[in-house]
Motif scaffolding. Structure first.
Motif, short mmCIF file in Angstrom:
data_model
loop_
_atom_site.label_atom_id
_atom_site.label_comp_id
_atom_site.label_asym_id
_atom_site.label_seq_id
_atom_site.Cartn_x
_atom_site.Cartn_y
_atom_site.Cartn_z
N ALA A 146 2.34 11.03 6.55
CA ALA A 146 2.69 12.45 6.64
C ALA A 146 1.56 13.26 7.25
O ALA A 146 1.79 14.15 8.09
N TYR A 147 0.35 12.97 6.86
CA TYR A 147 -0.81 13.71 7.37
C TYR A 147 -0.92 13.57 8.89
O TYR A 147 -1.05 14.56 9.62
N VAL A 148 -0.88 12.33 9.37
CA VAL A 148 -1.04 12.09 10.81
C VAL A 148 0.11 12.72 11.60
O VAL A 148 -0.11 13.41 12.60
N ALA A 149 1.34 12.50 11.15
CA ALA A 149 2.49 13.06 11.87
C ALA A 149 2.46 14.59 11.88
O ALA A 149 2.74 15.22 12.91
N ALA A 191 0.83 -1.21 0.00
CA ALA A 191 0.00 0.00 0.00
C ALA A 191 0.86 1.25 0.00
O ALA A 191 1.87 1.32 0.71
N ASP A 192 0.44 2.23 -0.78
CA ASP A 192 1.09 3.53 -0.78
C ASP A 192 0.51 4.34 0.38
O ASP A 192 -0.60 4.86 0.29
N LYS A 200 -6.16 8.41 2.62
CA LYS A 200 -5.33 8.50 1.41
C LYS A 200 -4.44 7.27 1.20
O LYS A 200 -3.39 7.36 0.56
N VAL A 201 -4.84 6.13 1.69
CA VAL A 201 -4.10 4.89 1.48
C VAL A 201 -4.67 4.18 0.25
O VAL A 201 -5.88 3.97 0.16
N VAL A 202 -3.81 3.82 -0.69
CA VAL A 202 -4.25 3.13 -1.90
C VAL A 202 -3.32 1.96 -2.19
O VAL A 202 -2.14 1.98 -1.85
N PRO A 203 -3.85 0.90 -2.83
CA PRO A 203 -2.97 -0.21 -3.24
C PRO A 203 -2.13 0.20 -4.43
O PRO A 203 -2.53 1.06 -5.22
N VAL A 215 -4.02 -4.71 10.34
CA VAL A 215 -5.18 -5.59 10.07
C VAL A 215 -6.28 -4.81 9.34
O VAL A 215 -6.86 -5.30 8.36
N LYS A 216 -6.55 -3.59 9.79
CA LYS A 216 -7.61 -2.79 9.18
C LYS A 216 -7.27 -2.42 7.73
O LYS A 216 -8.12 -2.51 6.85
N VAL A 217 -6.04 -2.01 7.50
CA VAL A 217 -5.63 -1.60 6.16
C VAL A 217 -5.75 -2.77 5.19
O VAL A 217 -6.30 -2.65 4.09
#
Length: 221
Positions: free
Chosen positions: A21-24, A14-15, A86-89, A119-121
């Motif tokens: 970056a957003y969370v940090a 996953a990218d 914003k997580v994508v395969p 696990v969720k991702v």
């Protein structure tokens, strides 16, 4: 003969670059620190959430890591609440996984991402494609220790040399080699060919779909 394929998650399946970056950076803003370019997280990641936060805090101006303990807790909490921002395969990965499964290869994830988030991702991106997902927890040493991949091999009832380990960082290459597995660098991820080769990659794959050919041509008896 390859009977199992074990994948890193961030930068391999996953990218997650924008997500990390957003969370940090939300946390940096909370402490009045400077925000960091998304591309920096290619190098902050790879050794778990705690190390990522250490590196990010220092670069953001907290050289003494005054905010580290609270920051690492917040990072985990925010990811647990919304690990999919914003997580994508990666292109071609879903098709690659299905083809590997069709050929009878067991699939697993071994990540330094906190276990609940991992696990969720995987569940949201890939459904039930994977036979096992193992994220970071206090119960097992994080990569580059080989404990995770070796545990997975044991659960699958296969020998380490019957496993292909795929990842995108020096940490992953060291992990795969320490576990005695055929180790493939993922060039579509966060690091470059030089780093992957320098840290023990048996091969470097340029695209996810290359993994099917590699599992046949280079790994079989």
């Amino acid at each position: 003969m390859i009977k199992a394929c074990i994948f890193d998650l961030d930068g391999t399946l996953a990218d997650t670059l924008e997500s990390m970056a957003y969370v940090a950076n939300e946390i940096m803003q909370k402490y009045g620190l400077k925000t960091l370019p998304t591309d920096n997280f290619r190098y902050y990641s790879g050794e778990g959430a705690d190390m990522l936060m250490q590196r990010a805090l220092k670069d953001a101006g907290d050289k003494e890591l005054i905010h580290y303990e609270e920051g690492r807790r917040l990072y985990r909490e925010m990811f647990a609440a919304d690990p999919m921002y914003k997580v994508v395969p990666y292109e071609g990965m879903p098709e690659t996984l299905k083809e590997l499964k069709k050929r009878g290869i067991r699939l697993a994830v071994c990540s330094n991402k906190p276990h609940p988030a991992a696990v969720k991702v995987i569940a949201q991106l890939y459904g039930d494609d994977f036979d096992m997902v193992l994220g970071q927890s206090d119960a097992i040493r994080r990569k580059p220790a080989p404990d995770g991949p070796l545990m997975i091999a044991g659960k699958f009832g296969v020998r380490p040399e019957e496993c292909m380990y795929v990842g995108d960082t020096s940490t992953d290459m060291k992990t795969g080699k320490a576990a005695g597995m055929f180790t493939v660098g993922a060039l579509w991820g966060f690091r470059d060919r030089e780093e992957l080769n320098a840290n023990g990659a048996d091969l470097v794959a340029e695209h996810p779909t290359d993994l099917v050919m590699i599992s046949e041509e280079y790994c079989n008896d």
